[in-house]
Write a protein that holds these residues in place. Structure first.
Motif, PDB file in Angstrom:
ATOM      1  N   LEU A 228       0.835  -1.210   0.000  1.00 37.00           N
ATOM      2  CA  LEU A 228       0.000   0.000   0.000  1.00 37.00           C
ATOM      3  C   LEU A 228       0.867   1.255   0.000  1.00 37.00           C
ATOM      4  N   ARG A 229       1.900   1.269   0.827  1.00 42.13           N
ATOM      5  CA  ARG A 229       2.787   2.443   0.867  1.00 42.13           C
ATOM      6  C   ARG A 229       3.427   2.694  -0.495  1.00 42.13           C
ATOM      7  N   ARG A 230       3.861   1.623  -1.139  1.00 44.03           N
ATOM      8  CA  ARG A 230       4.481   1.779  -2.467  1.00 44.03           C
ATOM      9  C   ARG A 230       3.468   2.323  -3.464  1.00 44.03           C
ATOM     10  N   GLU A 231       2.252   1.766  -3.459  1.00 43.57           N
ATOM     11  CA  GLU A 231       1.225   2.197  -4.404  1.00 43.57           C
ATOM     12  C   GLU A 231       0.771   3.634  -4.137  1.00 43.57           C
ATOM     13  N   LEU A 232       0.702   4.021  -2.869  1.00 37.61           N
ATOM     14  CA  LEU A 232       0.227   5.365  -2.531  1.00 37.61           C
ATOM     15  C   LEU A 232       1.348   6.409  -2.537  1.00 37.61           C
ATOM     16  N   SER A 233       2.579   5.979  -2.717  1.00 33.33           N
ATOM     17  CA  SER A 233       3.696   6.924  -2.716  1.00 33.33           C
ATOM     18  C   SER A 233       3.627   7.892  -3.884  1.00 33.33           C
TER      19      SER A 233
ATOM     20  N   TYR B 191       1.112   9.613  -4.671  1.00 35.49           N
ATOM     21  CA  TYR B 191       0.254  10.732  -4.276  1.00 35.49           C
ATOM     22  C   TYR B 191       1.010  11.582  -3.262  1.00 35.49           C
ATOM     23  N   THR B 192       1.537  12.714  -3.747  1.00 36.25           N
ATOM     24  CA  THR B 192       2.388  13.537  -2.890  1.00 36.25           C
ATOM     25  C   THR B 192       1.902  14.973  -2.761  1.00 36.25           C
ATOM     26  N   SER B 193       1.051  15.431  -3.660  1.00 35.78           N
ATOM     27  CA  SER B 193       0.615  16.826  -3.574  1.00 35.78           C
ATOM     28  C   SER B 193      -0.632  16.923  -2.682  1.00 35.78           C
ATOM     29  N   PRO B 194      -0.765  18.018  -1.968  1.00 37.26           N
ATOM     30  CA  PRO B 194      -1.935  18.183  -1.099  1.00 37.26           C
ATOM     31  C   PRO B 194      -3.277  17.977  -1.813  1.00 37.26           C
ATOM     32  N   PRO B 195      -3.488  18.507  -3.030  1.00 36.39           N
ATOM     33  CA  PRO B 195      -4.787  18.267  -3.677  1.00 36.39           C
ATOM     34  C   PRO B 195      -5.067  16.788  -3.936  1.00 36.39           C
ATOM     35  N   GLU B 196      -4.051  16.053  -4.383  1.00 40.36           N
ATOM     36  CA  GLU B 196      -4.237  14.618  -4.626  1.00 40.36           C
ATOM     37  C   GLU B 196      -4.590  13.890  -3.330  1.00 40.36           C
ATOM     38  N   ILE B 197      -3.832  14.173  -2.297  1.00 37.48           N
ATOM     39  CA  ILE B 197      -4.023  13.498  -1.018  1.00 37.48           C
ATOM     40  C   ILE B 197      -5.370  13.871  -0.409  1.00 37.48           C
ATOM     41  N   GLU B 198      -5.706  15.149  -0.443  1.00 32.38           N
ATOM     42  CA  GLU B 198      -6.990  15.586   0.116  1.00 32.38           C
ATOM     43  C   GLU B 198      -8.160  14.972  -0.641  1.00 32.38           C
ATOM     44  N   ASP B 199      -8.013  14.796  -1.953  1.00 30.56           N
ATOM     45  CA  ASP B 199      -9.061  14.163  -2.742  1.00 30.56           C
ATOM     46  C   ASP B 199      -9.266  12.713  -2.307  1.00 30.56           C
ATOM     47  N   LEU B 200      -8.174  11.996  -2.114  1.00 32.24           N
ATOM     48  CA  LEU B 200      -8.278  10.602  -1.664  1.00 32.24           C
ATOM     49  C   LEU B 200      -8.846  10.514  -0.246  1.00 32.24           C
ATOM     50  N   LEU B 201      -8.429  11.420   0.626  1.00 30.60           N
ATOM     51  CA  LEU B 201      -8.968  11.428   1.992  1.00 30.60           C
ATOM     52  C   LEU B 201     -10.468  11.731   1.981  1.00 30.60           C
TER      53      LEU B 201
ATOM     54  N   ILE C  87      -1.099   6.394   5.809  1.00 21.64           N
ATOM     55  CA  ILE C  87      -0.100   6.542   4.743  1.00 21.64           C
ATOM     56  C   ILE C  87      -0.270   7.879   4.034  1.00 21.64           C
ATOM     57  N   LEU C  88      -1.513   8.248   3.723  1.00 20.90           N
ATOM     58  CA  LEU C  88      -1.751   9.521   3.036  1.00 20.90           C
ATOM     59  C   LEU C  88      -1.340  10.701   3.905  1.00 20.90           C
ATOM     60  N   LEU C  89      -1.630  10.626   5.201  1.00 22.08           N
ATOM     61  CA  LEU C  89      -1.217  11.709   6.096  1.00 22.08           C
ATOM     62  C   LEU C  89       0.301  11.759   6.225  1.00 22.08           C
ATOM     63  N   ASP C  90       0.958  10.606   6.208  1.00 19.06           N
ATOM     64  CA  ASP C  90       2.426  10.587   6.188  1.00 19.06           C
ATOM     65  C   ASP C  90       2.946  11.261   4.918  1.00 19.06           C
TER      66      ASP C  90
ATOM     67  N   ARG D 209       2.508  15.011   5.352  1.00 20.20           N
ATOM     68  CA  ARG D 209       3.547  15.536   6.245  1.00 20.20           C
ATOM     69  C   ARG D 209       4.876  15.654   5.496  1.00 20.20           C
ATOM     70  N   ALA D 210       5.205  14.614   4.742  1.00 16.79           N
ATOM     71  CA  ALA D 210       6.472  14.623   3.994  1.00 16.79           C
ATOM     72  C   ALA D 210       6.495  15.758   2.975  1.00 16.79           C
ATOM     73  N   HIS D 211       5.355  16.004   2.320  1.00 15.22           N
ATOM     74  CA  HIS D 211       5.284  17.102   1.349  1.00 15.22           C
ATOM     75  C   HIS D 211       5.572  18.433   2.041  1.00 15.22           C
ATOM     76  N   TYR D 212       4.886  18.685   3.162  1.00 14.45           N
ATOM     77  CA  TYR D 212       5.080  19.958   3.852  1.00 14.45           C
ATOM     78  C   TYR D 212       6.478  20.064   4.451  1.00 14.45           C
ATOM     79  N   ALA D 213       7.041  18.956   4.885  1.00 11.14           N
ATOM     80  CA  ALA D 213       8.412  18.988   5.402  1.00 11.14           C
ATOM     81  C   ALA D 213       9.402  19.327   4.294  1.00 11.14           C
ATOM     82  N   ARG D 214       9.155  18.801   3.082  1.00 16.68           N
ATOM     83  CA  ARG D 214      10.040  19.104   1.943  1.00 16.68           C
ATOM     84  C   ARG D 214       9.921  20.560   1.510  1.00 16.68           C
ATOM     85  N   THR D 215       8.705  21.100   1.577  1.00 17.44           N
ATOM     86  CA  THR D 215       8.489  22.446   1.045  1.00 17.44           C
ATOM     87  C   THR D 215       8.657  23.533   2.100  1.00 17.44           C
TER      88      THR D 215
END
Length: 87
Positions: free
Chosen positions: A26-31, A33-43, A65-68, A71-77
């Motif tokens: 699941l983590r590999r498949e969901l990796s 999805y990294t942008s907030p719009p993509e993740i928020e849409d899935l959530l 996984i999506l929340l991780d 978090r990773a997106h915001y930590a990178r940016t």
């Protein structure tokens, strides 16, 4: 008695390995999805399914996984020394 205990322990270990492998998949498949719009849409999709009573058995781990990923997106940016709060 010992045989039953051994069988139980072996079965539990196998189930844990299978669950860990499934989470890894699941983590590999969901990796992707990294942008907030993509993740928020899935959530939002998961929340909608919950509201309709169609809760997927994987929903809690998918949310985690999506929340991780978020978090990773915001930590990178975020700038150096910035703390990502609230996620």
């Amino acid at each position: 008695m010992t045989s039953t205990l051994w069988t139980t322990v072996r079965d539990e270990l196998r189930e844990r390995r299978e669950a860990k492998a499934h989470e890894h998949t699941l983590r590999r498949e969901l990796s992707a999805y990294t942008s907030p719009p993509e993740i928020e849409d899935l959530l939002a999709t998961l929340a909608h399914q919950d509201a309709e009573g169609r809760v997927a058995t994987d929903a809690p781990i998918i949310r985690t996984i999506l929340l991780d990923n978020l978090r990773a997106h915001y930590a990178r940016t975020a700038g150096p020394g910035t703390t990502v709060a609230g996620l």
